[in-house]
Motif scaffolding. Structure first.
Motif, PDB file in Angstrom:
ATOM      1  N   TYR A 165       0.840  -1.194   0.000  1.00  0.00           N
ATOM      2  CA  TYR A 165       0.000   0.000   0.000  1.00  0.00           C
ATOM      3  C   TYR A 165       0.874   1.242   0.000  1.00  0.00           C
ATOM      4  O   TYR A 165       2.093   1.168   0.155  1.00  0.00           O
ATOM      5  N   GLN A 166       0.260   2.383  -0.146  1.00  0.00           N
ATOM      6  CA  GLN A 166       0.960   3.668  -0.075  1.00  0.00           C
ATOM      7  C   GLN A 166       0.628   4.309   1.258  1.00  0.00           C
ATOM      8  O   GLN A 166      -0.552   4.504   1.594  1.00  0.00           O
ATOM      9  N   ILE A 173       4.754   0.887   0.439  1.00  0.00           N
ATOM     10  CA  ILE A 173       5.133  -0.189   1.347  1.00  0.00           C
ATOM     11  C   ILE A 173       4.850  -1.506   0.645  1.00  0.00           C
ATOM     12  O   ILE A 173       3.742  -1.737   0.167  1.00  0.00           O
ATOM     13  N   ASN A 174       5.833  -2.377   0.588  1.00  0.00           N
ATOM     14  CA  ASN A 174       5.659  -3.659  -0.078  1.00  0.00           C
ATOM     15  C   ASN A 174       6.423  -4.744   0.681  1.00  0.00           C
ATOM     16  O   ASN A 174       7.643  -4.834   0.601  1.00  0.00           O
ATOM     17  N   LYS A 185      10.498  -1.285  11.858  1.00  0.00           N
ATOM     18  CA  LYS A 185       9.793  -0.519  10.836  1.00  0.00           C
ATOM     19  C   LYS A 185       8.846  -1.405  10.041  1.00  0.00           C
ATOM     20  O   LYS A 185       7.724  -0.991   9.710  1.00  0.00           O
ATOM     21  N   ASP A 186       9.289  -2.625   9.719  1.00  0.00           N
ATOM     22  CA  ASP A 186       8.411  -3.556   9.001  1.00  0.00           C
ATOM     23  C   ASP A 186       7.137  -3.824   9.799  1.00  0.00           C
ATOM     24  O   ASP A 186       6.031  -3.814   9.255  1.00  0.00           O
ATOM     25  N   ALA A 192      -0.033  -0.640  10.154  1.00  0.00           N
ATOM     26  CA  ALA A 192      -0.718   0.479   9.497  1.00  0.00           C
ATOM     27  C   ALA A 192      -1.426   0.078   8.211  1.00  0.00           C
ATOM     28  O   ALA A 192      -1.986   0.928   7.521  1.00  0.00           O
ATOM     29  N   TYR A 193      -1.419  -1.194   7.868  1.00  0.00           N
ATOM     30  CA  TYR A 193      -2.030  -1.679   6.627  1.00  0.00           C
ATOM     31  C   TYR A 193      -3.502  -1.241   6.556  1.00  0.00           C
ATOM     32  O   TYR A 193      -4.308  -1.614   7.417  1.00  0.00           O
TER      33      TYR A 193
END
Length: 299
Positions: A165-166, A173-174, A185-186, A192-193
């Motif tokens: 997503y952005q 983010i991928n 961070k991951d 936050a998905y």
């Protein structure tokens, strides 16, 4: 409270529950209703390990905590967790902010309880609704999460699907599906998905399992040596009613748990029904019975 005492209780909170507290700030509850896989009790500790044990936690060492992820606009994440060193267990459950609880015989959501009376009201509401005793609360802002979580270590976790997503800053983010080693961070990016906003129960189970994995793979954070360093970073970041007495009483138990060679954390996925066009979430009686099993029914 003197600075020395403040340092002790904050170090304690970091020591035996830091990873959970920090990572819960940006998450909330469920994916597919699976039964919790609680770790083995201490009776199942290998004989060679039992012989080396000189300290045994007692029933009085247990502590139930609710961790609240909140910012200036309110609270959105609620993690219920029990430190149960006597049986080598840390059961946990992530609950949606829409979850109905009982406060002074009135029904309201966890988010409403927090708005009404902060952490104390959340403790009371969960205690009344679930029939257990929630001893303490801890509140942490999401801004503090990554800074501290970087110090606890990474986690190996299998994602069931791509996280793509952005984010709000415009970055892409991928994180591909499959077994991945995730850093702080991951994990924050997974929390936050945006898709989770449409399926809170999916979020509850998936992230609950992720939290359990983080705890199981980073129990060194409960040791005296590591917790002292974590304290230096986190000393001013937590709002909690955990006291210096809580720390002193359970310090040995926390250090003991850090040395167990077994998985201690297990996630209990939220179960229930969304009501009033999805505005509130009512917990099922079977879920409450399960919570009482692992968190102990209030006398």
């Amino acid at each position: 409270m003197r600075r020395e005492e403040r340092e002790k209780w904050k170090s304690f909170l970091i020591a035996f529950i830091l990873t959970l507290a920090l990572l819960s700030c940006i998450m909330i509850a469920a994916v597919t209703a699976v039964q919790p896989s609680m770790p083995q009790s201490m009776q199942n500790t290998p004989a060679t390990q039992q012989e080396a044990i000189t300290f045994r936690p007692q029933a009085s060492d247990t502590l139930t905590l609710v961790v609240i992820g909140a910012n200036s606009s309110g609270a959105s994440e609620f993690l219920l967790i029990r430190f149960n060193p006597q049986y080598g267990q840390v059961p946990l459950s992530l609950l949606p902010a829409k979850t109905l609880v009982t406060l002074n015989a009135k029904e309201l959501t966890l988010a409403q309880a927090y708005a009404k009376g902060g952490g104390d009201a959340v403790k009371q509401g969960l205690s009344e609704r679930l029939g257990i005793v929630v001893d303490r609360y801890a509140k942490l802002s999401s801004e503090s999460f990554v800074r501290i979580a970087e110090k606890t270590g990474s986690v190996v976790f299998t994602l069931p699907y791509d996280i793509s997503y952005q984010n709000k800053k415009g970055y892409t983010i991928n994180i591909p599906a499959g077994e991945r080693r995730l850093d702080a961070k991951d994990v924050a990016d997974i929390f936050a998905y945006p898709k989770f906003q449409k399926d809170e129960l999916e979020k509850s189970e998936l992230l609950g399992n992720l939290i359990a994995a983080i705890v199981n793979q980073n129990m060194h954070a409960a040791s005296d040596a590591v917790s002292s360093e974590l304290f230096k970073l986190a000393v001013n970041l937590l709002d909690t009613d955990v006291t210096s007495a809580d720390y002193e009483y359970r310090r040995d138990a926390a250090n003991f748990v850090s040395q167990l060679n077994t998985k201690i954390a297990g996630s209990i996925a939220a179960e229930g029904t969304f009501l009033s066009d999805g505005k509130v979430f009512g917990l099922s009686e079977s879920y409450i019975a399960q919570i009482q099993r692992y968190f102990q029914t209030a006398v």
